[in-house]
Design a protein around this motif. Sequence first.
Motif, short mmCIF file in Angstrom:
data_model
loop_
_atom_site.label_atom_id
_atom_site.label_comp_id
_atom_site.label_asym_id
_atom_site.label_seq_id
_atom_site.Cartn_x
_atom_site.Cartn_y
_atom_site.Cartn_z
N GLY A 1 0.83 -1.29 0.02
CA GLY A 1 -0.09 0.17 0.09
C GLY A 1 0.86 1.37 0.08
N LYS A 2 0.07 2.40 -0.25
CA LYS A 2 0.91 3.82 -0.24
C LYS A 2 1.75 4.08 0.87
CE LYS A 2 -2.24 5.69 -3.73
NZ LYS A 2 -1.40 5.90 -4.81
N ASP A 3 0.86 3.62 2.15
CA ASP A 3 1.52 4.03 3.46
C ASP A 3 2.72 3.28 3.76
OD1 ASP A 3 -0.46 5.73 4.32
OD2 ASP A 3 -1.58 4.26 5.52
N ALA A 4 2.80 2.01 3.17
CA ALA A 4 4.19 1.12 3.32
C ALA A 4 5.31 1.76 2.42
CB ALA A 4 3.61 -0.13 2.85
N GLY B 1 -7.74 -3.36 1.28
CA GLY B 1 -7.35 -4.59 0.55
C GLY B 1 -5.90 -4.31 0.39
N THR B 2 -5.18 -3.18 0.57
CA THR B 2 -3.79 -3.20 0.45
C THR B 2 -3.02 -3.54 1.44
OG1 THR B 2 -3.96 -0.96 1.60
CG2 THR B 2 -4.38 -0.97 -0.70
N LEU C 1 -0.43 -8.30 7.10
CA LEU C 1 -1.30 -7.52 7.39
C LEU C 1 -1.98 -6.75 6.17
CD1 LEU C 1 -0.24 -6.45 10.71
CD2 LEU C 1 -1.84 -8.18 10.25
N PHE C 2 -3.28 -6.79 6.15
CA PHE C 2 -3.79 -5.92 5.14
C PHE C 2 -4.80 -4.71 5.63
CE2 PHE C 2 -2.85 -9.35 2.84
CZ PHE C 2 -2.57 -9.30 1.58
N LYS C 3 -4.99 -3.89 5.33
CA LYS C 3 -5.94 -2.70 5.32
C LYS C 3 -7.23 -2.97 4.99
CE LYS C 3 -3.70 1.68 5.77
NZ LYS C 3 -3.73 3.18 5.13
N LYS C 4 -8.40 -2.28 5.35
CA LYS C 4 -9.61 -2.81 5.04
C LYS C 4 -10.05 -2.58 3.64
CE LYS C 4 -12.00 -4.73 8.17
NZ LYS C 4 -12.43 -6.13 8.16
#
Length: 148
Positions: free
Chosen positions: A59-62, A124-125, A119-122
Motif C-alpha cells: 500500500g501507499k503508506d508502506a 485490501g492493500t 497484514l492488510f488494510k480494510k
Amino acid sequence: MKKLWLIATMLCLLAFPVSAFAATSDNAKAFASEETVATQWIDTMLTKNQPEKALTLMGKDAQTNVKPAQMKEIRDRMTKELGTLKTTRFISWTRFDQADQFIYLMGFDKSPTVRCELLFKKDGTLENFNLTPFTVQQKTDAKASDKK
C-alpha cells in the motif's frame, strides 16, 4: 396430481441451495483479492528475489515509510538467516475491525518452519509483513542436568 406437487416441491428445494451459493459475500470478495496480492507478494519477494517490485505491491503508506534500499536490506537479511523458500502453506485468514491478517507456514533451507504474517488494510492493500522462525527447544532431563 400429488406426483406433480411432489416433483415441483423437489425442484424448488434443489434450486434454493444453488441460488444461495450464487451470490458472493463481501468477505469472499475481500479474501479473494487479498489472497491474490499475498501470493504475488510471496512469489515476488521470497521466490523471485525482487524486493523493489514487492514494495510496489504494498500500500501507499508502506511505500512511503519503507524505501527500496530498506526492502533489499530486509531481503538480504532474510536470505542470510533463512535461506531460500522451499514450501508455503496457507494457515488462516482473520478479519478484524480495521485490518485483515493472513498467516502462512513456510519452509526455508536454514529454517524448516517459519510463520509469515501479512497484514492488510480494510481497502485490501498490503501494509506490513512479518516472518518469525520457530526454534525447537530440546527438553533436558532433570537428572542429567543435576549430574552436571
